[in-house]
Motif scaffolding. Structure first.
Motif, PDB file in Angstrom:
ATOM      1  N   MET A   1      21.415  -9.244  -5.666  1.00 23.02           N
ATOM      2  CA  MET A   1      20.348  -8.930  -4.712  1.00 23.02           C
ATOM      3  C   MET A   1      20.606  -9.599  -3.364  1.00 23.02           C
ATOM      4  N   SER A   2      21.119 -10.853  -3.402  1.00 23.10           N
ATOM      5  CA  SER A   2      21.404 -11.565  -2.162  1.00 23.10           C
ATOM      6  C   SER A   2      22.495 -10.872  -1.362  1.00 23.10           C
ATOM      7  N   LEU A   3      23.476 -10.262  -2.052  1.00 23.54           N
ATOM      8  CA  LEU A   3      24.541  -9.535  -1.367  1.00 23.54           C
ATOM      9  C   LEU A   3      23.967  -8.321  -0.647  1.00 23.54           C
ATOM     10  N   ILE A   4      23.082  -7.581  -1.321  1.00 19.44           N
ATOM     11  CA  ILE A   4      22.452  -6.417  -0.700  1.00 19.44           C
ATOM     12  C   ILE A   4      21.626  -6.834   0.512  1.00 19.44           C
ATOM     13  N   LYS A   5      20.893  -7.943   0.350  1.00 18.04           N
ATOM     14  CA  LYS A   5      20.080  -8.453   1.451  1.00 18.04           C
ATOM     15  C   LYS A   5      20.951  -8.839   2.639  1.00 18.04           C
ATOM     16  N   THR A   6      22.081  -9.478   2.367  1.00 15.66           N
ATOM     17  CA  THR A   6      23.005  -9.885   3.430  1.00 15.66           C
ATOM     18  C   THR A   6      23.584  -8.675   4.146  1.00 15.66           C
ATOM     19  N   LYS A   7      23.993  -7.665   3.364  1.00 18.44           N
ATOM     20  CA  LYS A   7      24.527  -6.442   3.949  1.00 18.44           C
ATOM     21  C   LYS A   7      23.489  -5.762   4.837  1.00 18.44           C
ATOM     22  N   PHE A   8      22.255  -5.735   4.365  1.00 21.74           N
ATOM     23  CA  PHE A   8      21.187  -5.104   5.128  1.00 21.74           C
ATOM     24  C   PHE A   8      20.943  -5.846   6.439  1.00 21.74           C
ATOM     25  N   ILE A   9      20.945  -7.171   6.390  1.00 21.19           N
ATOM     26  CA  ILE A   9      20.732  -7.972   7.607  1.00 21.19           C
ATOM     27  C   ILE A   9      21.860  -7.745   8.598  1.00 21.19           C
ATOM     28  N   HIS A  10      23.093  -7.701   8.099  1.00 20.81           N
ATOM     29  CA  HIS A  10      24.248  -7.457   8.971  1.00 20.81           C
ATOM     30  C   HIS A  10      24.157  -6.072   9.612  1.00 20.81           C
ATOM     31  N   PHE A  11      23.745  -5.081   8.822  1.00 21.75           N
ATOM     32  CA  PHE A  11      23.607  -3.729   9.362  1.00 21.75           C
ATOM     33  C   PHE A  11      22.524  -3.682  10.431  1.00 21.75           C
ATOM     34  N   PHE A  12      21.418  -4.349  10.160  1.00 22.20           N
ATOM     35  CA  PHE A  12      20.300  -4.382  11.114  1.00 22.20           C
ATOM     36  C   PHE A  12      20.734  -5.036  12.421  1.00 22.20           C
ATOM     37  N   ARG A  13      21.470  -6.129  12.325  1.00 20.25           N
ATOM     38  CA  ARG A  13      21.951  -6.823  13.525  1.00 20.25           C
ATOM     39  C   ARG A  13      22.993  -6.004  14.276  1.00 20.25           C
ATOM     40  N   LEU A  14      23.756  -5.202  13.531  1.00 25.28           N
ATOM     41  CA  LEU A  14      24.760  -4.346  14.157  1.00 25.28           C
ATOM     42  C   LEU A  14      24.107  -3.241  14.971  1.00 25.28           C
ATOM     43  N   VAL A  15      23.119  -2.584  14.404  1.00 22.56           N
ATOM     44  CA  VAL A  15      22.512  -1.402  15.026  1.00 22.56           C
ATOM     45  C   VAL A  15      21.500  -1.767  16.101  1.00 22.56           C
ATOM     46  N   PHE A  16      20.687  -2.767  15.835  1.00 23.34           N
ATOM     47  CA  PHE A  16      19.571  -3.085  16.711  1.00 23.34           C
ATOM     48  C   PHE A  16      19.857  -4.338  17.544  1.00 23.34           C
ATOM     49  N   PRO A  17      19.048  -4.567  18.574  1.00 22.70           N
ATOM     50  CA  PRO A  17      19.233  -5.784  19.385  1.00 22.70           C
ATOM     51  C   PRO A  17      19.152  -7.037  18.517  1.00 22.70           C
ATOM     52  N   SER A  18      20.079  -7.952  18.715  1.00 27.34           N
ATOM     53  CA  SER A  18      20.113  -9.170  17.901  1.00 27.34           C
ATOM     54  C   SER A  18      20.089 -10.431  18.756  1.00 27.34           C
ATOM     55  N   SER A  19      19.793 -10.287  20.042  1.00 23.16           N
ATOM     56  CA  SER A  19      19.640 -11.444  20.929  1.00 23.16           C
ATOM     57  C   SER A  19      18.598 -11.077  21.981  1.00 23.16           C
ATOM     58  N   TYR A  20      18.155 -12.060  22.727  1.00 23.91           N
ATOM     59  CA  TYR A  20      17.133 -11.807  23.743  1.00 23.91           C
ATOM     60  C   TYR A  20      17.649 -10.892  24.860  1.00 23.91           C
ATOM     61  N   THR A  21      18.921 -11.073  25.247  1.00 23.82           N
ATOM     62  CA  THR A  21      19.470 -10.210  26.294  1.00 23.82           C
ATOM     63  C   THR A  21      19.606  -8.766  25.805  1.00 23.82           C
ATOM     64  N   GLU A  22      20.024  -8.595  24.560  1.00 24.05           N
ATOM     65  CA  GLU A  22      20.110  -7.246  24.002  1.00 24.05           C
ATOM     66  C   GLU A  22      18.733  -6.612  23.893  1.00 24.05           C
ATOM     67  N   LEU A  23      17.743  -7.410  23.520  1.00 18.48           N
ATOM     68  CA  LEU A  23      16.373  -6.910  23.453  1.00 18.48           C
ATOM     69  C   LEU A  23      15.876  -6.510  24.839  1.00 18.48           C
ATOM     70  N   ALA A  24      16.219  -7.301  25.858  1.00 21.21           N
ATOM     71  CA  ALA A  24      15.814  -6.979  27.224  1.00 21.21           C
ATOM     72  C   ALA A  24      16.436  -5.657  27.681  1.00 21.21           C
ATOM     73  N   VAL A  25      17.720  -5.467  27.349  1.00 21.81           N
ATOM     74  CA  VAL A  25      18.388  -4.204  27.679  1.00 21.81           C
ATOM     75  C   VAL A  25      17.692  -3.041  26.974  1.00 21.81           C
ATOM     76  N   PHE A  26      17.379  -3.228  25.702  1.00 11.68           N
ATOM     77  CA  PHE A  26      16.699  -2.179  24.934  1.00 11.68           C
ATOM     78  C   PHE A  26      15.341  -1.849  25.549  1.00 11.68           C
ATOM     79  N   LEU A  27      14.544  -2.852  25.849  1.00 11.74           N
ATOM     80  CA  LEU A  27      13.200  -2.623  26.382  1.00 11.74           C
ATOM     81  C   LEU A  27      13.238  -1.964  27.752  1.00 11.74           C
ATOM     82  N   PHE A  28      14.215  -2.343  28.574  1.00 15.57           N
ATOM     83  CA  PHE A  28      14.331  -1.742  29.902  1.00 15.57           C
ATOM     84  C   PHE A  28      14.627  -0.247  29.804  1.00 15.57           C
ATOM     85  N   PHE A  29      15.627   0.109  29.000  1.00 13.93           N
ATOM     86  CA  PHE A  29      16.024   1.511  28.929  1.00 13.93           C
ATOM     87  C   PHE A  29      15.045   2.357  28.118  1.00 13.93           C
TER      88      PHE A  29
END
Length: 425
Positions: A1-29
């Motif tokens: 289960m921990s492996l699946i959770k880790t994979k999911f977190i990595h995928f989420f960080r890959l696709v979506f903003p994972s830092s404040y600057t990336e979030l700022a870019v996302f919110l602006f556009f």
């Protein structure tokens, strides 16, 4: 289960903003694209009109794609993909293809194109490792490309293809940077999403595999690459054949018909279509042409197309862009990340410029390759990171291009809104 959770977190960080600057870019556009798409969806019917299957603007096939996924020989698996999108939009709109239906379509496109912008920003920041200022400058420049503006409210194959290609290239770049193999599962998923939406793009999925560390020095690594690639191709082929009930003869006959239909246009000079449509129209809007169309069922409507450039300034703009990306390729010829991007781009050049497929409307194919420009420009900045004079020159050049691009595309979008006001209220 921990492996699946880790994979999911990595995928989420890959696709979506994972830092404040990336979030700022996302919110602006998402704010900019969201306002544009929402206004068009609420006030005009051009995003989806049940009477217009294709060509309302710039040869996009909104209704046709949304209802059928497009022709199976070019978009083999998009039928299933757009079934989900259509059903989700109908769920939100209560089963009606009304303003809420259009608004949901527009926001799905807003989100996907914004995430595409975020992927490019991540690539510039994390793979090329440009300073924040240059990453933001190039990202802003990319964000006002005509392809991104139009696809930000357009429910089409190209909208999702652009995101998947940007995402996969960033993912593959991470794997190569860590000197890791691209797993068979990732290759299979990329083949289904990228090749499933546009069949010719499946070749691009396997390009990064060729640049895995010491691949051609160890027969075991070669065998591993062949096995992983074979698994992906077999899965893709079985899904494709299942889509057409295993009547594979139809693929060849339909493909030949499509090629004949979209590659024999003699009304415009080839060189001008290459500059104005393939290299330019995806970035810098040219002027527009209004045409009379009908849906072959008695309904007549007005359609908007891009024209060839009509002054010297757009040609200068496109020439400078091509000079920058060519300069980057030459200076970074031994860079495997640059080679991956360049080979991907060469595939589109062969298809559209040499084979002439869809050359007269090649501006709509920007979703297949327009991400190449900011990445190669980013690598050019990286090349001269130790030269303050060259960095200043490149910054000034991109800034001037940015100002011209912004003013031109705002002007052309005002003309687009005039078209909407006149014919699509």
């Amino acid at each position: 289960m921990s492996l699946i959770k880790t994979k999911f977190i990595h995928f989420f960080r890959l696709v979506f903003p994972s830092s404040y600057t990336e979030l700022a870019v996302f919110l602006f556009f998402i704010t900019c694209y969201g306002i544009l798409g929402s206004y068009i969806a609420v006030h005009y019917r051009i995003i989806f009109d049940s009477r217009i299957p294709w060509d309302a603007y710039f040869s996009f096939d909104n209704k046709s794609i949304l209802m059928t996924g497009g022709s199976f020989e070019r978009h083999p698996l998009s039928y299933y993909f757009f079934n989900w999108i259509r059903e989700f939009c109908l769920f939100i709109s209560g089963g009606k293809m009304d303003v809420n239906f259009r608004l949901t379509l527009a926001w799905l496109s807003n989100i996907i194109i914004t995430l595409n912008i975020v992927q490019i920003f991540k690539y510039l920041k994390n793979i090329i490792r440009l300073p924040l200022f240059y990453s933001l400058l190039i990202t802003l420049f990319f964000g006002i490309f005509s392809t991104n503006i139009i696809l930000s409210f357009t429910p089409e194959n190209f909208t999702y293809t652009l995101f998947f290609l940007s995402l996969y290239n960033y993912y593959a770049a991470i794997k190569l940077k860590r000197e890791q193999k691209i797993p068979a599962g990732a290759l299979s998923m990329a083949s289904i999403t990228i090749g499933g939406l546009t069949v010719t793009n499946i070749v691009k999925v396997f390009i990064p595999v060729l640049f895995e560390k010491e691949l051609f020095k160890d027969w075991k690594k070669i065998a591993s690459a062949i096995l992983r690639g074979s698994i992906a191709i077999i899965i893709y082929a079985l899904l494709y054949l299942n889509r057409i009930d295993f009547k594979y003869q139809n693929i060849f006959s339909k493909t030949n018909q499509q090629y004949e239909k979209f590659s024999n246009v003699e009304s415009m000079p080839t060189w001008d279509m290459i500059i104005s449509f393939f290299f330019g129209g995806n970035i810098l809007f040219p002027s527009f042409i209004i045409s009379d169309k009908h849906n072959m069922k008695g309904f007549h409507f007005k359609a908007l197309y891009m024209d060839l450039y009509s002054s010297v300034f757009p040609y200068i703009f496109v020439s400078v862009i091509l000079l920058l990306v060519s300069w980057s390729y030459i200076k970074n010829f031994k860079n495997k990340w640059v080679q991956i991007i360049a080979i991907s781009f060469f595939i589109d050049i062969i298809i559209h410029c040499i084979m002439r497929f869809g050359l007269h409307t090649s501006y709509i194919y920007g979703g297949h390759f327009v991400f190449v420009y900011p990445i190669l420009i980013g690598w050019l900045f990286y090349t001269y990171r130790s030269s303050s004079k060259m960095t200043a020159f490149l910054t000034l050049t991109v800034s001037i291009l940015f100002v011209y691009l912004l003013s031109n595309n705002i002007t052309r979008m005002s003309e687009f809104f005039w078209f909407l006001e006149t014919y699509y209220q």
